[in-house]
Design a protein around this motif. Structure first.
Motif, PDB file in Angstrom:
ATOM      1  N   PHE A   1       4.633  -4.942   6.856  1.00  0.00           N
ATOM      2  CA  PHE A   1       3.443  -5.219   6.062  1.00  0.00           C
ATOM      3  C   PHE A   1       3.646  -4.597   4.680  1.00  0.00           C
ATOM      4  O   PHE A   1       3.302  -3.437   4.464  1.00  0.00           O
ATOM      5  N   LYS A   2       4.185  -5.343   3.744  1.00  0.00           N
ATOM      6  CA  LYS A   2       4.394  -4.825   2.393  1.00  0.00           C
ATOM      7  C   LYS A   2       3.168  -5.040   1.508  1.00  0.00           C
ATOM      8  O   LYS A   2       2.746  -4.161   0.778  1.00  0.00           O
ATOM      9  N   LYS A   3       2.601  -6.255   1.601  1.00  0.00           N
ATOM     10  CA  LYS A   3       1.452  -6.605   0.769  1.00  0.00           C
ATOM     11  C   LYS A   3       0.249  -6.879   1.659  1.00  0.00           C
ATOM     12  O   LYS A   3       0.324  -7.719   2.558  1.00  0.00           O
ATOM     13  N   ILE A   4      -0.839  -6.176   1.395  1.00  0.00           N
ATOM     14  CA  ILE A   4      -2.045  -6.292   2.214  1.00  0.00           C
ATOM     15  C   ILE A   4      -3.184  -6.831   1.364  1.00  0.00           C
ATOM     16  O   ILE A   4      -3.416  -6.362   0.244  1.00  0.00           O
TER      17      ILE A   4
ATOM     18  N   VAL B   1      -2.167   1.427   5.587  1.00  0.00           N
ATOM     19  CA  VAL B   1      -1.204   1.861   4.570  1.00  0.00           C
ATOM     20  C   VAL B   1      -0.418   3.074   5.052  1.00  0.00           C
ATOM     21  O   VAL B   1       0.811   3.153   4.909  1.00  0.00           O
TER      22      VAL B   1
ATOM     23  N   ALA C   1       3.472  -0.493   3.882  1.00  0.00           N
ATOM     24  CA  ALA C   1       2.704  -1.142   2.824  1.00  0.00           C
ATOM     25  C   ALA C   1       3.021  -0.561   1.449  1.00  0.00           C
ATOM     26  O   ALA C   1       3.177   0.647   1.288  1.00  0.00           O
TER      27      ALA C   1
END
Length: 306
Positions: A4-7, A28, A33
């Motif tokens: 999950f890099k971009k939330i 995060v 993230a």
């Protein structure tokens, strides 16, 4: 493994935002993230042309006021242990625009709330679950973020494997390793009585078969020294989703994690009117729907449903 890099977090400035912002901070701190985008869609800005001519700054003022309100909430609630970039995106539009924004920004995870007592319905959440091209976390109101017990319904497919691997990856990033429980819902096939076995006898046969499949399934999983237990539930009402929620209400997990195949989720959790009823009425625990990124219906088809 898909991190999950971009939330993207969908807010509506209701009381539910507090829960969602706290969950965003929690995610995060327990994932890889790097960026969070807080999005609010203003859906009541259909201002007549003559009114807009008389008050040309009305829309811009409404958007700026909403941004300021969200910024204050983030400052007080978005407490993370690491430095993270975040942005606030407020725009007028329709519910489907949330998916459009997520698609354009390449979001890996969408976080949205599920209301019970607050104003609003679960229709948008249901459609997101059906159509989002990335992972989706649905959080019911008044739930505090923690991860001491995680429930993973499995059917031994590659999508269940993805869900369990994501769960393990999430677990190892916790300060204390949570308990992971895998649930398989098994059924007794129609026509079992022709074998001369009773329903109970054939149910035991199916359970043993599921246990054998679980043992084979776990050989494909890198458990990373985490203890994983298994539970088997006999489906007697042709409703796999209710079996999952029944167990969840019994063991009270902090997350339910399922793998989704294309437009449908493992255990047929998001299909038809039954699913909408469940999301609205029976959802007591955060639900994380994980996907192989991009496995969904086309974006145009998605937006047409809103």
């Amino acid at each position: 493994m898909e991190p999950f890099k971009k939330i993207l977090v969908g807010l509506d400035t209701s009381a539910l935002d507090e829960t969602l912002i706290k969950y965003a901070a929690f995610i995060v701190d327990h994932t890889s993230a790097e960026k969070v985008e807080f999005v609010n869609i203003l859906r009541n800005l259909n201002i007549p042309t003559e009114v807009r001519k008389e008050f040309p700054e009305l829309v811009e003022t409404a958007i700026n006021d909403r941004k300021a309100k969200i910024r204050e909430s983030i400052k007080s609630l978005f407490k993370t242990q690491k430095k993270i970039k975040y942005s606030i995106n407020v725009k007028k539009g329709q519910a489907g625009d949330l998916l459009n924004i997520a698609h354009k920004s390449g979001s890996d995870l969408i976080i949205v709330g599920q209301k019970k007592t607050l104003d609003g319905t679960g229709v948008t959440t249901l459609r997101l679950a059906r159509r989002a091209s990335c992972n989706l976390l649905i959080v019911p109101e008044n739930v505090e973020p923690k991860a001491e017990k995680l429930l993973v319904p499995i059917d031994f497919s590659n999508y269940a494997k993805l869900a369990l691997e994501q769960t393990i990856d999430f677990a190892v990033k916790n300060d204390s390793i949570p308990e992971i429980i895998c649930q398989n819902v098994y059924t007794v096939p129609a026509g079992y009585h022709y074998t001369g076995k009773s329903f109970e006898e054939f149910a035991e046969i199916m359970k043993k078969n599921a246990q054998n499949d679980f043992a084979k399934f776990m050989k494909k999983i890198d458990k990373r020294n985490i203890k994983i237990s298994d539970i088997y539930s006999l489906d007697t009402n042709d409703n796999l989703a209710s079996d999952i929620y029944d167990l969840a209400d019994e063991i009270n997990p902090d997350f339910i994690i399922i793998g989704a195949k294309g437009r449908t989720a493992t255990a047929a959790l998001f299909l038809g009117s039954l699913a909408e009823k469940m999301v609205n009425e029976k959802m007591n625990h955060p639900l994380l729907v994980v996907r192989f990124k991009g496995k969904n219906a086309g974006l145009i088809e998605t937006l047409r449903e809103f």
